[in-house]
Design an enzyme around this catalytic site. Structure first.
Site, PDB file in Angstrom:
ATOM      1  N   LYS A 142       0.819  -1.216   0.000  1.00 16.04           N
ATOM      2  CA  LYS A 142       0.000   0.000   0.000  1.00 16.04           C
ATOM      3  C   LYS A 142       0.852   1.265   0.000  1.00 16.04           C
ATOM      4  O   LYS A 142       0.581   2.207  -0.747  1.00 16.04           O
ATOM      5  CB  LYS A 142      -0.950  -0.023   1.194  1.00 16.04           C
ATOM      6  CG  LYS A 142      -1.989   1.067   1.177  1.00 16.04           C
ATOM      7  CD  LYS A 142      -1.511   2.279   1.923  1.00 16.04           C
ATOM      8  CE  LYS A 142      -2.514   3.418   1.805  1.00 16.04           C
ATOM      9  NZ  LYS A 142      -2.035   4.604   2.527  1.00 16.04           N
ATOM     10  N   ASP A 161      -6.457   1.372   0.869  1.00 12.51           N
ATOM     11  CA  ASP A 161      -6.426   1.527   2.316  1.00 12.51           C
ATOM     12  C   ASP A 161      -7.791   1.148   2.876  1.00 12.51           C
ATOM     13  O   ASP A 161      -8.626   0.615   2.172  1.00 12.51           O
ATOM     14  CB  ASP A 161      -6.043   2.956   2.706  1.00 12.51           C
ATOM     15  CG  ASP A 161      -7.081   3.961   2.225  1.00 12.51           C
ATOM     16  OD1 ASP A 161      -8.100   3.545   1.636  1.00 12.51           O
ATOM     17  OD2 ASP A 161      -6.889   5.155   2.433  1.00 12.51           O
TER      18      ASP A 161
END
Length: 225
Positions: A142, A161
């Site tokens: 991420k 996220d």
DNA sequence: ACCCAGGAATTGT
DNA sequence: ACAATTCATGGG
């Protein structure tokens, strides 16, 4: 501001939900942040609220950056890699980084000692650049996607996220395998495999400018809570 | 006083 | 490969 936003937005306008987000927040653009500042910012962003992240970054700038006076006000530049590499876990922890202090320090040293060149990442294809970034401590999938999208011009990067996960579950679940949706609902955290599945869904569904889609969806979701 | 956060690394199945 | 656990701390 040097990109054709209309063309980009047209290319990601693939369904009703993103259409709504685009209509409501038209004009939202991506930044091209300094890569080094972006790396540290998103290492610090893991498992932290946005106000807390701002606070941490300001603390680091005040402590290790250079003071710049403007219109009678004092500002502080973001500290260079050399500067942070020369600090300690204690110094960084005092800025509120917690367990991230070790990651920032080790990544700083690694970038400094290897004389790492960010422009090489821009030349690499998305996936290779992502894997290269993930070799640094504190940078997972991420965080790597955020760095690629916000500072290295990889517009296909689609960071997933907690908010983007909610968007997908709430509005795009019918486009994913049922087994996967069930697993995602059962647990909070994402396994690396699950992350890549949501990530590639975004890139496949929205195309070359999936990163812009991510921003519109992320912002829309955050504003409607 | 509580709660949880723009996840990653580590350890256990 | 996937699942569970740990990680330090501060703003709301």
């Amino acid at each position: 501001m040097d990109v054709d936003l209309q063309e980009i937005v047209d290319s990601i306008d693939k369904d009703q939900h993103i259409g709504e987000a685009i209509k409501k927040y038209w004009g939202l653009r991506l930044i091209r942040q300094n890569p080094w500042e972006c790396i540290v910012s998103y290492i610090c962003a893991t498992y932290k609220s946005i106000p807390a992240i701002k606070s941490m970054l300001n603390n680091m700038a005040k402590k290790f950056g250079e003071r710049v006076a403007l219109d009678g006000l004092d500002f502080y530049t973001f500290p260079e890699c050399e500067k942070l590499a020369d600090t300690s876990v204690e110094d960084l922890s005092a800025c509120g980084l917690g367990y991230r202090a070790k990651y920032v320090l080790e990544t700083s040293k690694k970038i400094l000692e290897s004389n790492f060149n960010f422009e090489n990442l821009t030349k690499m294809p998305y996936l290779k650049a992502k894997k290269t970034l993930m070799d640094f401590p504190g940078i997972g999938a991420k965080v790597a996607d955020c760095i690629l999208l916000f500072s290295l011009d990889k517009n296909e990067a689609f960071p997933v996220d907690v908010w983007v996960k909610r968007v997908i579950l709430n509005h795009y679940a019918d486009k994913l395998p049922k087994v996967l949706v069930k697993k995602l609902c059962a647990r909070e955290s994402l396994s690396s495999g699950e992350y890549e599945k949501l990530n590639s869904f975004g890139r496949n569904h929205f195309g070359r400018y999936a990163g812009y889609a991510q921003e519109y969806l992320y912002h829309f979701e955050r504003m409607t809570i």
